[in-house]
Design an enzyme around this catalytic site. Structure first.
Site, PDB file in Angstrom:
ATOM      1  N   GLU A  64     -20.761  -4.182 -24.617  1.00  0.00           N
ATOM      2  CA  GLU A  64     -20.425  -2.980 -23.474  1.00  0.00           C
ATOM      3  C   GLU A  64     -20.288  -1.783 -24.192  1.00  0.00           C
ATOM      4  OE1 GLU A  64     -19.508  -1.799 -18.880  1.00  0.00           O
ATOM      5  OE2 GLU A  64     -19.115  -3.840 -19.499  1.00  0.00           O
ATOM      6  N   VAL A  92     -25.511 -18.024 -27.934  1.00  0.00           N
ATOM      7  CA  VAL A  92     -26.547 -18.942 -28.432  1.00  0.00           C
ATOM      8  C   VAL A  92     -25.922 -19.821 -29.878  1.00  0.00           C
ATOM      9  CG1 VAL A  92     -28.592 -18.194 -27.697  1.00  0.00           C
ATOM     10  CG2 VAL A  92     -27.812 -17.418 -29.983  1.00  0.00           C
ATOM     11  N   HIS A 108     -35.297   0.569 -21.247  1.00  0.00           N
ATOM     12  CA  HIS A 108     -35.757   1.507 -20.059  1.00  0.00           C
ATOM     13  C   HIS A 108     -34.696   2.754 -20.245  1.00  0.00           C
ATOM     14  CE1 HIS A 108     -37.136   3.388 -16.462  1.00  0.00           C
ATOM     15  NE2 HIS A 108     -35.801   3.117 -15.936  1.00  0.00           N
ATOM     16  N   GLY A 110     -34.235   5.723 -17.690  1.00  0.00           N
ATOM     17  CA  GLY A 110     -34.917   6.425 -16.608  1.00  0.00           C
ATOM     18  C   GLY A 110     -34.037   7.630 -16.527  1.00  0.00           C
TER      19      GLY A 110
END
Length: 141
Positions: A64, A92, A108, A110
């Site tokens: 984060e 993992v 993405h 935006g």
């Protein structure tokens, strides 16, 4: 991006860590490019689970941190502030010592929301965790 620009961005990112969770976890921003930001964090007893491996929450905090700062870098931060909306992680592999590295890359970008993928790797560049972070750019008032 020039070396001078990289140096300035990294210096600014690291200076912003003072008296924060990032300083507590010893997170250091180490590299930046046109579409990524990398930070590293030491793995030691301060970030271990009781059985001596890196705590998943510490990995999420690294993710984060690097994802939110990347979102901040890649928007006009004179007009917008960044906040996390959602984060999900898949761990993992375990780590007991050394360093882990978080590399944030946009999936993405935006106008309002951004989706970031953060891969956490160890010193051998093995995948430890893959994390998805959604951020929102809110107008400053």
């Amino acid at each position: 991006m020039t070396e001078a620009q990289k140096e300035h961005i990294l210096k600014t990112c690291n200076a912003g860590c003072k008296n924060t969770l990032m300083e507590t976890l010893e997170i250091v921003y180490t590299d930046v490019g046109d579409d990524f930001l990398i930070a590293k964090m030491p793995v030691n007893s301060r970030v271990h689970q009781p059985d001596g491996v890196l705590h998943g929450g510490a990995m999420v905090a690294l993710a984060e941190s690097v994802g939110s700062v990347a979102a901040y870098i890649f928007v006009d931060h004179t007009k917008f502030m960044i906040r996390g909306l959602e984060i999900s992680a898949n761990h993992v592999k375990s780590v007991r010592e050394g360093f882990v590295y978080g590399k944030a890359m946009p999936v993405h970008k935006g106008r309002t929301t951004q989706l970031w993928q953060i891969k956490i790797t160890n010193e051998e560049d093995e995948l430890i965790s893959i994390i998805k972070l959604t951020t929102i750019a809110l107008p400053k008032k």
